[in-house]
Design an enzyme around this catalytic site. Structure first.
Site, mmCIF file in Angstrom:
data_model
loop_
_atom_site.group_PDB
_atom_site.id
_atom_site.type_symbol
_atom_site.label_atom_id
_atom_site.label_comp_id
_atom_site.label_asym_id
_atom_site.label_seq_id
_atom_site.Cartn_x
_atom_site.Cartn_y
_atom_site.Cartn_z
ATOM 1 N N GLY A 194 4.806 21.726 -9.675
ATOM 2 C CA GLY A 194 3.772 20.210 -9.049
ATOM 3 C C GLY A 194 5.045 19.654 -9.651
ATOM 4 O O GLY A 194 4.913 18.685 -10.627
ATOM 5 N N SER A 195 4.205 18.073 -8.642
ATOM 6 C CA SER A 195 4.555 16.727 -8.739
ATOM 7 C C SER A 195 4.053 16.406 -10.936
ATOM 8 O O SER A 195 3.012 16.635 -10.425
ATOM 9 C CB SER A 195 4.654 15.562 -8.159
ATOM 10 O OG SER A 195 5.206 16.492 -6.635
ATOM 11 N N PRO A 196 4.458 15.387 -11.085
ATOM 12 C CA PRO A 196 3.849 14.738 -11.929
ATOM 13 C C PRO A 196 2.579 14.198 -11.955
ATOM 14 O O PRO A 196 2.183 13.607 -10.558
ATOM 15 C CB PRO A 196 4.441 13.179 -12.531
ATOM 16 C CG PRO A 196 6.351 14.070 -12.098
ATOM 17 C CD PRO A 196 5.872 14.646 -11.061
ATOM 18 N N THR A 198 -0.317 15.741 -10.747
ATOM 19 C CA THR A 198 -0.682 17.219 -10.072
ATOM 20 C C THR A 198 -2.002 17.820 -10.166
ATOM 21 O O THR A 198 -2.815 18.866 -9.533
ATOM 22 C CB THR A 198 -0.158 17.699 -8.490
ATOM 23 O OG1 THR A 198 1.407 18.232 -10.004
ATOM 24 C CG2 THR A 198 1.020 16.905 -7.977
ATOM 25 N N LYS A 200 -1.650 20.228 -13.230
ATOM 26 C CA LYS A 200 -1.431 21.419 -13.706
ATOM 27 C C LYS A 200 -1.256 21.407 -14.909
ATOM 28 O O LYS A 200 -1.731 22.783 -15.484
ATOM 29 C CB LYS A 200 0.669 21.456 -13.469
ATOM 30 C CG LYS A 200 1.448 20.916 -12.588
ATOM 31 C CD LYS A 200 2.965 21.309 -12.321
ATOM 32 C CE LYS A 200 2.896 19.652 -13.478
ATOM 33 N NZ LYS A 200 2.971 18.769 -13.080
ATOM 34 N N HIS A 416 9.649 -13.631 3.099
ATOM 35 C CA HIS A 416 10.409 -12.577 2.952
ATOM 36 C C HIS A 416 9.379 -11.651 3.521
ATOM 37 O O HIS A 416 9.097 -10.103 3.760
ATOM 38 C CB HIS A 416 10.669 -12.440 1.914
ATOM 39 C CG HIS A 416 11.695 -10.898 0.896
ATOM 40 N ND1 HIS A 416 12.504 -10.887 0.866
ATOM 41 C CD2 HIS A 416 10.624 -9.778 0.912
ATOM 42 C CE1 HIS A 416 13.255 -9.872 1.123
ATOM 43 N NE2 HIS A 416 11.914 -9.008 0.756
ATOM 44 N N GLU A 417 8.632 -11.516 2.789
ATOM 45 C CA GLU A 417 6.735 -10.653 2.131
ATOM 46 C C GLU A 417 6.602 -9.981 4.147
ATOM 47 O O GLU A 417 6.121 -9.063 4.976
ATOM 48 C CB GLU A 417 5.892 -10.643 1.823
ATOM 49 C CG GLU A 417 6.290 -10.355 0.539
ATOM 50 C CD GLU A 417 7.158 -9.532 0.247
ATOM 51 O OE1 GLU A 417 6.611 -7.754 0.826
ATOM 52 O OE2 GLU A 417 7.343 -9.133 -0.639
ATOM 53 N N HIS A 420 9.169 -8.071 6.487
ATOM 54 C CA HIS A 420 8.432 -7.255 6.505
ATOM 55 C C HIS A 420 7.271 -6.805 6.975
ATOM 56 O O HIS A 420 7.236 -5.487 8.060
ATOM 57 C CB HIS A 420 8.673 -6.481 4.614
ATOM 58 C CG HIS A 420 9.147 -6.000 4.099
ATOM 59 N ND1 HIS A 420 10.832 -6.353 4.525
ATOM 60 C CD2 HIS A 420 9.143 -7.397 2.725
ATOM 61 C CE1 HIS A 420 11.203 -5.644 3.698
ATOM 62 N NE2 HIS A 420 11.050 -6.711 2.436
ATOM 63 N N ASP A 492 15.043 -3.042 -1.477
ATOM 64 C CA ASP A 492 14.982 -2.701 -0.058
ATOM 65 C C ASP A 492 16.303 -1.987 0.366
ATOM 66 O O ASP A 492 15.957 -1.027 1.198
ATOM 67 C CB ASP A 492 14.995 -4.251 0.916
ATOM 68 C CG ASP A 492 13.174 -4.771 0.931
ATOM 69 O OD1 ASP A 492 12.085 -3.924 0.027
ATOM 70 O OD2 ASP A 492 13.309 -5.723 0.127
#
Length: 586
Positions: A194-196, A198, A200, A416-417, A420, A492
């Site tokens: 699993g991903s870090p 999650t 384990k 800029h934001e 988006h 981006d």
């Protein structure tokens, strides 16, 4: 107090050994430098003149002392008699057989050797177990107390399928006779993938807590040292101790640090990591059916593990731990909110909807950050504003209001934001916008937060194109409003390039067709130069199309772009509802 006696005794013994050796050296050196060598004829002439007070004869060695206690040394010839000559001159003559001095000197030398050897033996005994192992060959695994388990299955949420799979391990450790009576083979190993973040390690400790057995935890990197053979010795020591305390669980975190494929790792036959892996394979294969030791390993890179580790008989099963869905996130939030005073208006289901893609560790950190913010403000309960701020902290880091930003740069960041946000909001298939901020956080000068309305495991081509267009909205807004572009779009561009390349090489969503064009595991590639040029061309087309789409939307909504951006410059942060109210106002 007793534990300090042994180190103190060792220090005292070492000082004593050094002092004794120094005394012997000084004694020999001083005695050799204060005695003057002379021929025997000079000694006799000096005695004849009355300049010698006493003489000691030991074999052929003659040591004479004058009235000023100055010593002279001479060697007479074999059979030469000087005793009577010296006595006639009135010199006191002492005959020394030499045995007494030699015996005393021998005793001192033997004592020095015994002290040195004994001290070394004592140090080795203290540094190992029964004099058998040095500390660097001992296992570094930590053993948790099985009589007072701190983690149970009820403390682990959002991984219900994994808990169901591991419940069988618990039953085996509790009642192994049920399985052996049916002729079932003992499960030897479970690989958690699993991903870090999650859970384990957490769920492994919960298995040990539910079964009420010992739990040994060690990282794969702790087996490997610069000395060849140390890792293998640590593996042997770990499994020896585990068998002595069976039934128990051995948890190896980040097993890919030691279990990488041998044919692709570039390791030689004498490599320390390969020897450690070989010893681990031998130990796991050496369990008999009556050994109640279960090995649980965790990794987020199962593709690099050696096939010998993954075969049945070693790691018998593989358990996947994905990032939790919305119900899992709500359950995790409930677990971590038990000891935190939340306001009555806080809805954990709404919080779970806003945190799509968060792992269990992220959610735990979110509530902890909210608690810290509430305590810092002197509040008695955690309110929704603290939770909203905590979400942004986990995603992008804390605010950096101390960063000095000019008014011109602040305007660029705001446009800029907002660029988006408007493109994301207007593109069909794009995720809803939750928040837009012109405040610097972490490495970002501003942030636009999107959150899907529901968990999704498949992405349509239109949705990927919408993500790319939304990411290029910031660069497009700069060009429309200021007639120039800045370096603020670097992340981006990297983001859209990655999406476009995966669409071409992995997802088969372009003119190149349904073909996988990925790099080999060792970093090489079998892609021809002609195909690589086509890939680059397709990636460029996708990015250009996304940018053109963003320009088109923002030119159409230019008045709204200006209005929302000027409002954001004043208030610094707006949420999704406020964005929609201005964007779609008549």
């Amino acid at each position: 107090m007793v534990r300090y006696l042994v180190p103190v005794a060792c220090i005292v013994l070492g000082i004593a050994l050094l002092a004794f050796a120094g005394w012997r050296f000084v004694n020999i050196t001083v005695s050799s430098t204060t005695t003057i060598e002379r021929p025997i004829s000079d000694i006799l002439n000096m005695a004849d003149k009355g300049q010698i007070k006493s003489v000691t004869i030991s074999g052929n060695d003659v040591t004479a002392t004058n009235a000023k206690n100055q010593e002279y040394h001479a060697v007479k010839e074999d059979g030469q008699s000087v005793t009577e000559i010296l006595r006639k001159d009135g010199v006191q003559v002492n005959i020394d057989s030499g045995q007494r001095g030699q015996w005393a000197q021998g005793v001192l030398d033997v004592l020095l050797i015994v002290l040195i050897v004994g001290g070394m033996y004592f140090f080795i005994r203290r540094s190992g177990v029964g004099g058998q192992a040095l500390p660097f060959s001992r296992s570094k695994a930590k053993r948790f107390n099985e009589s007072r388990p701190s983690i149970l299955f009820k403390d682990v949420a959002g991984v219900e399928e994994a808990k169901t799979e591991l419940q069988e391990i618990v039953e085996f450790l509790k009642h192994p006779e049920r399985f052996t009576a049916m002729g079932a083979r003992t499960p030897k190993g479970v690989l958690l993938v699993g991903s870090p973040g999650t859970g384990k390690t957490l769920i492994s400790r919960a298995v040990a807590g539910e079964a009420g057995v010992a739990f040994y935890s060690v990282s794969g990197s702790e087996f490997v040292e610069m000395f060849v053979g140390v890792g293998a010795a640590r593996v042997r020591d770990l499994f020896k101790e585990a068998k002595e305390h069976a039934p128990c669980i051995v948890f190896i975190d980040e097993i890919d640090a030691v279990g990488r494929q041998r044919n692709n790792s570039g390791m030689g036959g004498n490599d320390e990591r390969e020897q450690t892996l070989n010893q681990l394979l031998v130990e796991m294969d050496g369990f008999d059916k009556h050994t109640n030791v279960v090995v649980i390993a965790a990794t987020n890179r199962p593709d690099v593990l050696d096939p010998a580790l993954l075969r049945p008989g070693r790691f018998d099963r593989r358990v996947m731990l994905d990032k939790p869905d919305i119900r899992g996130r709500e359950a995790i939030l409930h677990v971590h909110a038990e000891d935190k005073p939340l306001a009555d208006d806080v809805n954990l289901m709404d919080l779970a909807r806003q945190t799509a893609g968060f792992s269990g560790a992220d959610l735990s950190n979110l509530l902890n950050e909210a608690a810290l913010l509430a305590a810092r403000n002197g509040q008695k309960i955690i309110c929704q504003p603290q939770l909203d701020e905590a979400i942004l902290r986990v995603m992008a880091g804390p605010e950096r209001k101390s960063r000095l930003i000019t008014e011109a740069e602040k305007a660029i960041i705001a446009y800029h934001e907002v660029g988006h946000a408007i493109v994301m909001r207007c593109m069909p298939g794009a995720d809803p916008v939750q928040k837009v901020s012109a405040i610097s956080r972490g490495m970002a000068l501003g942030i636009t937060v999107q959150a899907p309305a529901e968990d999704r495991y498949l992405m349509r081509r239109s949705e990927l194109l919408a993500k790319m267009a939304g990411a290029m909205g910031g660069r497009a807004a700069e060009e429309i409003i200021f007639g120039d572009i800045t370096t603020g779009a670097s992340q981006d561009i990297e983001y859209v390039t990655n999406i476009a390349r995966r669409m071409v090489c992995e997802f088969g969503m372009t003119a190149l067709g349904n073909i996988a064009l990925k790099m080999d595991p060792d970093g090489s590639s079998s892609i021809s130069a002609e195909t690589a040029a086509k890939i680059d061309a397709e990636v460029s087309v996708l990015i250009d199309q996304a940018y053109v789409k963003a320009l088109s939307i923002l030119r159409e909504k230019q008045e709204k772009l200006i209005a929302i951006s000027e409002h954001l410059i004043k208030v610094e942060t707006i949420d999704g509802a406020e964005l929609d109210a201005i964007l779609f106002a008549a």
